[in-house]
Motif scaffolding. Structure first.
Motif, short mmCIF file in Angstrom:
data_model
loop_
_atom_site.label_atom_id
_atom_site.label_comp_id
_atom_site.label_asym_id
_atom_site.label_seq_id
_atom_site.Cartn_x
_atom_site.Cartn_y
_atom_site.Cartn_z
N ASN A 1 1.37 13.66 -8.68
CA ASN A 1 2.11 12.87 -9.76
C ASN A 1 3.43 12.83 -9.65
OD1 ASN A 1 3.15 12.33 -12.32
ND2 ASN A 1 1.55 13.38 -13.50
N ILE A 2 3.89 11.61 -9.60
CA ILE A 2 5.24 11.18 -9.11
C ILE A 2 5.86 10.18 -10.53
CG2 ILE A 2 7.10 10.45 -7.84
CD1 ILE A 2 5.67 10.89 -5.44
N ASN A 3 6.60 10.84 -11.40
CA ASN A 3 7.03 9.98 -12.53
C ASN A 3 5.80 9.17 -13.06
OD1 ASN A 3 9.85 10.55 -12.89
ND2 ASN A 3 10.18 8.78 -11.73
N GLY A 4 4.67 10.09 -13.51
CA GLY A 4 3.70 9.56 -14.17
C GLY A 4 2.69 8.69 -13.40
N GLN A 5 3.06 8.47 -12.08
CA GLN A 5 1.76 7.96 -11.06
C GLN A 5 1.06 8.49 -10.31
OE1 GLN A 5 1.72 4.23 -11.26
NE2 GLN A 5 3.33 4.64 -12.97
N LEU A 6 -0.16 8.70 -10.56
CA LEU A 6 -1.13 9.53 -9.68
C LEU A 6 -1.73 8.92 -8.52
CD1 LEU A 6 -3.28 10.77 -12.83
CD2 LEU A 6 -1.31 11.78 -11.80
N VAL A 7 -1.12 9.32 -7.32
CA VAL A 7 -1.32 8.68 -6.10
C VAL A 7 -1.95 9.83 -5.22
CG1 VAL A 7 0.38 7.02 -6.31
CG2 VAL A 7 1.12 9.33 -5.22
N VAL B 1 4.99 16.30 -10.12
CA VAL B 1 3.89 17.56 -10.32
C VAL B 1 2.82 17.54 -8.90
CG1 VAL B 1 2.15 18.52 -11.71
CG2 VAL B 1 4.08 17.24 -12.65
N LEU B 2 3.04 18.69 -8.19
CA LEU B 2 2.31 18.93 -6.99
C LEU B 2 1.41 20.11 -7.28
CD1 LEU B 2 1.36 18.45 -4.26
CD2 LEU B 2 3.27 19.81 -3.26
N ALA B 3 0.05 19.96 -7.42
CA ALA B 3 -0.75 21.06 -7.83
C ALA B 3 -1.77 21.28 -6.53
CB ALA B 3 -1.90 20.91 -8.97
N GLU B 4 -1.82 22.54 -6.09
CA GLU B 4 -2.81 22.70 -4.78
C GLU B 4 -3.56 24.16 -5.14
OE1 GLU B 4 -0.43 22.50 -0.97
OE2 GLU B 4 1.21 23.18 -2.24
N HIS B 5 -4.89 23.76 -4.28
CA HIS B 5 -5.56 25.28 -4.53
C HIS B 5 -4.79 25.93 -3.64
CE1 HIS B 5 -9.17 23.02 -6.18
NE2 HIS B 5 -8.89 21.98 -5.59
N LYS B 6 -4.52 27.22 -3.98
CA LYS B 6 -3.90 28.25 -3.40
C LYS B 6 -4.00 29.48 -3.96
CE LYS B 6 0.59 26.97 -2.11
NZ LYS B 6 0.32 26.79 -0.52
N ALA B 7 -4.29 30.44 -3.26
CA ALA B 7 -4.53 31.85 -3.57
C ALA B 7 -3.20 32.47 -3.39
CB ALA B 7 -5.79 32.64 -3.00
N PRO B 8 -2.90 33.85 -3.94
CA PRO B 8 -1.67 34.19 -3.70
C PRO B 8 -1.37 34.58 -1.85
CG PRO B 8 -2.79 35.62 -5.46
CD PRO B 8 -3.90 34.45 -4.94
N VAL B 9 -0.14 34.30 -1.66
CA VAL B 9 -0.03 33.84 -0.22
C VAL B 9 0.11 35.21 0.67
CG1 VAL B 9 0.68 31.59 -0.61
CG2 VAL B 9 2.31 33.57 -0.66
#
Length: 359
Positions: free
Chosen positions: A15-21, A126-134
């Motif tokens: 999500n960049i400024n409301g644009q989902l790409v 907004v950058l969401a990733e599947h990520k367990a504690p690293v």
């Protein structure tokens, strides 16, 4: 410690400024302040079973940092929360997710340092990733970096800014030494934090009772950590002595336990630093105890929700709790319940005025 690529993140929607790409098509202007000077603030968030832990504490810090940098405009909190929700919905995410939230000063009309050149408002990413504690739970190895954290009169660490070169240089040192991370000192020679996390040491421990005294650095050359603050809250609740003080590397070398804290890695033990073993070289009982208490807080009930027929059945305690709340509200005409649907058609219930965010 090197993170590995998670195949589930191959087709992320950003999500960049409301644009989902798609992640491969995401981009910002070369005139954006984040590109031109690292002029941005950021937060790392974690999603646990539909609930973002300490969401408002993170957004408070984001807003404080943006104000400290004199951003001309800061998006409304409701707008930021809505964009987080849209991003998670687009990626069908609900648990085991790390969210990198970045707010830049925005694009400039021409290249230059002057903030007056920013005339089109901020950029929200907004950058969401599947990520367990690293971090590995078996224990980390640190070195002490030659790089120093700057004092407040140079750059106040309480501004959670995106210019991370100081940390990156320390991380390069750790990589070259074969260590997981680097401990960083301030210009006075006292412990600040690692290149990525806050640190705690345990002294005067009693392993048979998982007890002892905790100490962590003062917020002088390190930011106000949300996970750090949660550990301090846990210590207060459990009557574990914890002090914020100046610590030298000698204090660290003599510690019986040491652990790091951060949203991306939660709590992680340190078992060796500068080729010196911490305690017995194993994850200590206090670290284990606090890790368990922290984990309980991340899943503490903040909302009542019922899944659809395709979802798992609620445990008996949850059902009774829901029925009790509904009964009391009918009897005493308490706050109305608001009902809405999330992106998986779950039925969500929350009290009017509840501030947390559930997806």
């Amino acid at each position: 410690m090197l993170q590995k690529f998670d195949e589930r993140n191959r087709d992320l929607i950003v999500n960049i400024n409301g644009q989902l790409v798609h992640r491969d098509k995401a981009g910002i202007s070369p005139f954006d302040s984040a590109v031109q000077g690292g002029d941005a603030v950021w937060e790392g968030l974690r999603l646990y079973k539909g609930r973002i832990f300490k969401l408002h504490e993170h957004l408070d810090r984001l807003e404080r940092s943006a104000k400290a940098l004199s951003f001309a405009e800061i998006p409304a909190r409701e707008k930021i929360m809505e964009e987080i929700k849209r991003t998670l919905a687009a990626n069908k995410m609900r648990d085991g997710v790390h969210i990198r939230l970045t707010l830049t000063r925005g694009a400039k009309i021409t290249s230059g340092m002057d903030p007056r050149l920013n005339q089109s408002g901020p950029t929200l990413i907004v950058l969401a990733e599947h990520k367990a504690p690293v971090y590995a739970k078996t224990g980390l190895t640190l070195i002490t970096s030659k790089m120093r954290r700057p004092p407040p009169e140079v750059l106040d660490a309480r501004i959670h800014h995106a210019n991370l070169l100081n940390s990156i240089l320390a991380k390069i040192e750790a990589n070259n030494a074969g260590a997981d991370d680097a401990l960083m000192l301030d210009t006075r020679g006292f412990v600040a934090e690692t290149n990525a996390t806050h640190t705690f040491i345990v002294r005067n421990s009693d392993k048979s009772r998982a007890s002892g005294d905790l100490a962590t650095s003062r917020v002088v050359a390190c930011p106000e950590g949300i996970t750090r603050a949660t550990v301090i809250e846990i210590c207060a609740a459990e009557k574990i002595r914890c002090v914020e003080t100046d610590l030298s590397v000698v204090d660290v070398y003599g510690a019986e336990e040491m652990f790091c804290t951060g949203t991306m890695g939660e709590l992680a033990a340190v078992t060796k630093i500068d080729n010196r073993q911490i305690g017995d070289g194993k994850v200590g009982p206090m670290t284990k105890r606090l890790s368990e208490l922290y984990a309980k807080r991340t899943v503490a009930p903040g909302f009542l929700f019922i899944r659809n027929a395709a979802g798992p059945v609620l445990e008996g305690f949850e059902v009774l709790r829901i029925l009790l709340v509904i009964f009391l509200m009918i009897i005493f005409s308490g706050p109305k319940l608001h009902r809405r649907e999330n992106f998986r058609d779950d039925r969500l219930f929350k009290f009017a005025g509840e501030r947390e965010l559930l997806f």
